[in-house]
Design a protein around this motif. Structure first.
Motif, PDB file in Angstrom:
ATOM      1  N   LYS A  83     -11.382   0.699  -5.433  1.00 53.74           N
ATOM      2  CA  LYS A  83     -10.663   0.458  -6.742  1.00 53.74           C
ATOM      3  C   LYS A  83      -9.769   0.424  -7.549  1.00 53.74           C
ATOM      4  CE  LYS A  83     -14.658  -3.662  -7.576  1.00 53.74           C
ATOM      5  NZ  LYS A  83     -15.457  -4.800  -8.191  1.00 53.74           N
ATOM      6  N   LEU A  84     -10.422   1.725  -7.787  1.00 50.97           N
ATOM      7  CA  LEU A  84      -9.864   2.665  -8.639  1.00 50.97           C
ATOM      8  C   LEU A  84      -7.807   3.054  -7.756  1.00 50.97           C
ATOM      9  CD1 LEU A  84     -11.783   5.091 -10.286  1.00 50.97           C
ATOM     10  CD2 LEU A  84     -10.366   3.821 -10.724  1.00 50.97           C
ATOM     11  N   LEU A  85      -8.277   3.389  -6.329  1.00 48.86           N
ATOM     12  CA  LEU A  85      -7.088   4.053  -5.288  1.00 48.86           C
ATOM     13  C   LEU A  85      -6.626   2.658  -6.434  1.00 48.86           C
ATOM     14  CD1 LEU A  85      -8.247   5.851  -3.059  1.00 48.86           C
ATOM     15  CD2 LEU A  85      -7.309   6.354  -4.550  1.00 48.86           C
ATOM     16  N   ARG A  86      -6.551   1.463  -5.628  1.00 53.37           N
ATOM     17  CA  ARG A  86      -5.718  -0.321  -5.547  1.00 53.37           C
ATOM     18  C   ARG A  86      -5.227  -0.126  -7.054  1.00 53.37           C
ATOM     19  NH1 ARG A  86      -7.998  -5.731  -5.792  1.00 53.37           N
ATOM     20  NH2 ARG A  86      -9.277  -4.581  -7.513  1.00 53.37           N
ATOM     21  N   TYR A  87      -5.677   0.302  -8.051  1.00 49.12           N
ATOM     22  CA  TYR A  87      -4.934   0.378  -9.674  1.00 49.12           C
ATOM     23  C   TYR A  87      -3.896   1.559  -9.579  1.00 49.12           C
ATOM     24  CZ  TYR A  87      -9.384  -2.570 -10.939  1.00 49.12           C
ATOM     25  OH  TYR A  87     -10.918  -3.168 -11.065  1.00 49.12           O
ATOM     26  N   ILE A  88      -4.277   2.104  -9.311  1.00 45.87           N
ATOM     27  CA  ILE A  88      -2.880   3.684  -8.945  1.00 45.87           C
ATOM     28  C   ILE A  88      -1.785   3.026  -8.379  1.00 45.87           C
ATOM     29  CG2 ILE A  88      -2.719   5.866  -7.955  1.00 45.87           C
ATOM     30  CD1 ILE A  88      -5.798   6.580  -8.604  1.00 45.87           C
ATOM     31  N   ASP A  89      -2.614   2.145  -7.402  1.00 48.02           N
ATOM     32  CA  ASP A  89      -1.549   1.818  -6.404  1.00 48.02           C
ATOM     33  C   ASP A  89      -0.591   0.848  -6.961  1.00 48.02           C
ATOM     34  OD1 ASP A  89      -1.734   3.004  -3.773  1.00 48.02           O
ATOM     35  OD2 ASP A  89      -2.619   1.175  -2.919  1.00 48.02           O
ATOM     36  N   ILE A  90      -1.544  -0.489  -7.839  1.00 49.03           N
ATOM     37  CA  ILE A  90      -0.595  -1.223  -8.723  1.00 49.03           C
ATOM     38  C   ILE A  90      -0.154  -0.647 -10.157  1.00 49.03           C
ATOM     39  CG2 ILE A  90      -1.806  -3.205  -7.324  1.00 49.03           C
ATOM     40  CD1 ILE A  90      -2.940  -4.266  -9.421  1.00 49.03           C
ATOM     41  N   ASN A  91       0.333   0.850 -10.089  1.00 44.12           N
ATOM     42  CA  ASN A  91      -0.034   1.270 -11.451  1.00 44.12           C
ATOM     43  C   ASN A  91      -0.540   0.661 -12.930  1.00 44.12           C
ATOM     44  OD1 ASN A  91       2.535   2.690 -10.018  1.00 44.12           O
ATOM     45  ND2 ASN A  91       3.879   1.131 -10.263  1.00 44.12           N
ATOM     46  N   MET A  94       1.061  -0.850  -0.183  1.00 49.84           N
ATOM     47  CA  MET A  94      -0.210   0.092   0.245  1.00 49.84           C
ATOM     48  C   MET A  94       0.977   1.318  -0.178  1.00 49.84           C
ATOM     49  SD  MET A  94      -2.875   0.752   2.300  1.00 49.84           S
ATOM     50  CE  MET A  94      -3.538  -0.248   2.811  1.00 49.84           C
ATOM     51  N   LYS A  95       0.528   1.889  -0.987  1.00 49.06           N
ATOM     52  CA  LYS A  95       1.266   3.405  -0.692  1.00 49.06           C
ATOM     53  C   LYS A  95       0.514   4.583  -0.088  1.00 49.06           C
ATOM     54  CE  LYS A  95       2.854   2.425  -5.867  1.00 49.06           C
ATOM     55  NZ  LYS A  95       3.138   3.069  -6.917  1.00 49.06           N
ATOM     56  N   LYS A  96       1.996   4.979   0.357  1.00 56.85           N
ATOM     57  CA  LYS A  96       1.863   6.087   1.037  1.00 56.85           C
ATOM     58  C   LYS A  96       0.101   7.805   0.824  1.00 56.85           C
ATOM     59  CE  LYS A  96       6.054   7.278   2.573  1.00 56.85           C
ATOM     60  NZ  LYS A  96       7.222   8.448   2.622  1.00 56.85           N
ATOM     61  N   GLU A  97       1.079   7.076  -0.682  1.00 55.51           N
ATOM     62  CA  GLU A  97       0.789   8.516  -1.498  1.00 55.51           C
ATOM     63  C   GLU A  97      -1.439   8.299  -1.975  1.00 55.51           C
ATOM     64  OE1 GLU A  97       2.690   6.999  -3.044  1.00 55.51           O
ATOM     65  OE2 GLU A  97       3.816   8.258  -2.864  1.00 55.51           O
ATOM     66  N   THR A  98      -1.899   7.449  -1.558  1.00 56.34           N
ATOM     67  CA  THR A  98      -3.475   6.302  -1.559  1.00 56.34           C
ATOM     68  C   THR A  98      -4.213   6.455  -0.134  1.00 56.34           C
ATOM     69  OG1 THR A  98      -3.185   4.366  -2.201  1.00 56.34           O
ATOM     70  CG2 THR A  98      -2.642   6.134  -3.950  1.00 56.34           C
ATOM     71  N   LEU A  99      -2.914   6.053   0.477  1.00 54.82           N
ATOM     72  CA  LEU A  99      -4.013   5.535   2.018  1.00 54.82           C
ATOM     73  C   LEU A  99      -4.685   7.056   2.484  1.00 54.82           C
ATOM     74  CD1 LEU A  99      -3.160   3.572   3.829  1.00 54.82           C
ATOM     75  CD2 LEU A  99      -1.479   4.746   5.195  1.00 54.82           C
ATOM     76  N   PHE A 100      -4.428   7.982   2.712  1.00 50.99           N
ATOM     77  CA  PHE A 100      -4.407   8.984   3.204  1.00 50.99           C
ATOM     78  C   PHE A 100      -6.247   8.798   2.118  1.00 50.99           C
ATOM     79  CE2 PHE A 100      -6.611  13.516   2.625  1.00 50.99           C
ATOM     80  CZ  PHE A 100      -6.805  13.985   4.049  1.00 50.99           C
ATOM     81  N   LEU A 101      -6.350   8.766   0.626  1.00 53.58           N
ATOM     82  CA  LEU A 101      -7.895   8.759   0.577  1.00 53.58           C
ATOM     83  C   LEU A 101      -8.411   7.754   0.808  1.00 53.58           C
ATOM     84  CD1 LEU A 101      -6.247  10.105  -3.294  1.00 53.58           C
ATOM     85  CD2 LEU A 101      -7.920  11.540  -1.283  1.00 53.58           C
ATOM     86  N   LYS A 102      -7.838   6.530   0.886  1.00 57.74           N
ATOM     87  CA  LYS A 102      -8.571   5.079   1.597  1.00 57.74           C
ATOM     88  C   LYS A 102      -9.167   5.592   2.812  1.00 57.74           C
ATOM     89  CE  LYS A 102      -5.899   2.335  -1.108  1.00 57.74           C
ATOM     90  NZ  LYS A 102      -4.900   1.213  -1.192  1.00 57.74           N
ATOM     91  N   ILE A 103      -8.797   6.293   3.391  1.00 56.55           N
ATOM     92  CA  ILE A 103      -8.816   6.113   4.574  1.00 56.55           C
ATOM     93  C   ILE A 103     -10.369   7.389   4.817  1.00 56.55           C
ATOM     94  CG2 ILE A 103      -8.441   7.471   7.314  1.00 56.55           C
ATOM     95  CD1 ILE A 103      -5.272   5.691   7.031  1.00 56.55           C
ATOM     96  N   VAL A 104      -9.852   8.090   4.491  1.00 62.49           N
ATOM     97  CA  VAL A 104     -11.342   9.344   3.694  1.00 62.49           C
ATOM     98  C   VAL A 104     -12.121   9.064   3.386  1.00 62.49           C
ATOM     99  CG1 VAL A 104     -11.759  11.627   2.759  1.00 62.49           C
ATOM    100  CG2 VAL A 104      -9.900  11.353   3.195  1.00 62.49           C
ATOM    101  N   LEU A 105     -11.964   7.549   2.076  1.00 66.16           N
ATOM    102  CA  LEU A 105     -12.824   6.812   1.709  1.00 66.16           C
ATOM    103  C   LEU A 105     -13.918   5.688   2.541  1.00 66.16           C
ATOM    104  CD1 LEU A 105     -12.259   5.846  -1.652  1.00 66.16           C
ATOM    105  CD2 LEU A 105     -14.410   7.637  -1.084  1.00 66.16           C
ATOM    106  N   VAL A 106     -13.546   6.035   3.756  1.00 63.32           N
ATOM    107  CA  VAL A 106     -13.202   5.238   4.486  1.00 63.32           C
ATOM    108  C   VAL A 106     -14.533   5.440   5.679  1.00 63.32           C
ATOM    109  CG1 VAL A 106     -13.632   3.062   6.335  1.00 63.32           C
ATOM    110  CG2 VAL A 106     -12.305   2.686   4.367  1.00 63.32           C
TER     111      VAL A 106
END
Length: 157
Positions: A66-74, A1-13
């Motif tokens: 899912k979009l954030l996960r796609y960003i994580d895995i490039n 899990m990348k730091k860049e998207t971790l905050f956004l994932k937390i916000v979505l939850v």
């Protein structure tokens, strides 16, 4: 899990928590409190529309995850991302339609309380998901174009 998207994932939850609370406690409480003032069928239909809107909202948040996960895995520039944006757009339209179904309830509340501002609030709540749907449609179109350009570039190199 990348730091860049971790905050956004937390916000979505965190955004999902109020919707879940509304599904389990808020909607039944509102329906129960509306029973003496409105006919049963209006209360049940309003509660059903609220539940459908909540489910569509939670589905939208899932697609965003899912979009954030796609960003994580490039793999952000792929057809799966386009599909996720399309689903977000469709779910936002469903949310807006369900809120529009509850506009007559806003009218009755505004008429009974003699407060026309309640109707304006209902219209704003109904139009907000439309803005999200338009934004998702624009992003979907841009992503499709970016994928096409990427494929053309790979073919020319």
């Amino acid at each position: 899990m990348k730091k860049e998207t971790l905050f956004l994932k937390i916000v979505l939850v965190v955004m999902a928590i109020p919707a879940l609370v509304m599904c389990f406690y808020g909607i039944p409480a509102m329906a129960h409190s509306m029973m003496p003032d409105f006919p049963d069928i209006k209360v049940y239909l309003s509660a059903l529309a609220a539940y459908v809107a909540s489910i569509a909202y939670l589905f939208t948040l899932l697609q965003a995850l899912k979009l954030l996960r796609y960003i994580d895995i490039n793999t952000a520039f792929s057809q799966t991302s386009v599909l996720a944006l399309k689903k977000i757009k469709q779910a936002a339209v469903v949310v807006s339609l369900m809120f529009a179904c509850n506009l007559p309830l806003f009218y009755f509340v505004a008429d009974g309380a003699d407060a026309p501002g309640v109707m304006v609030i209902g219209l704003i709540i109904t139009c907000a998901p439309v803005v999200i749907a338009v934004f998702a449609a624009v992003l979907e179109k841009l992503l499709k174009n970016a994928i096409e350009l990427k494929e053309e570039q790979e073919l020319t190199v």
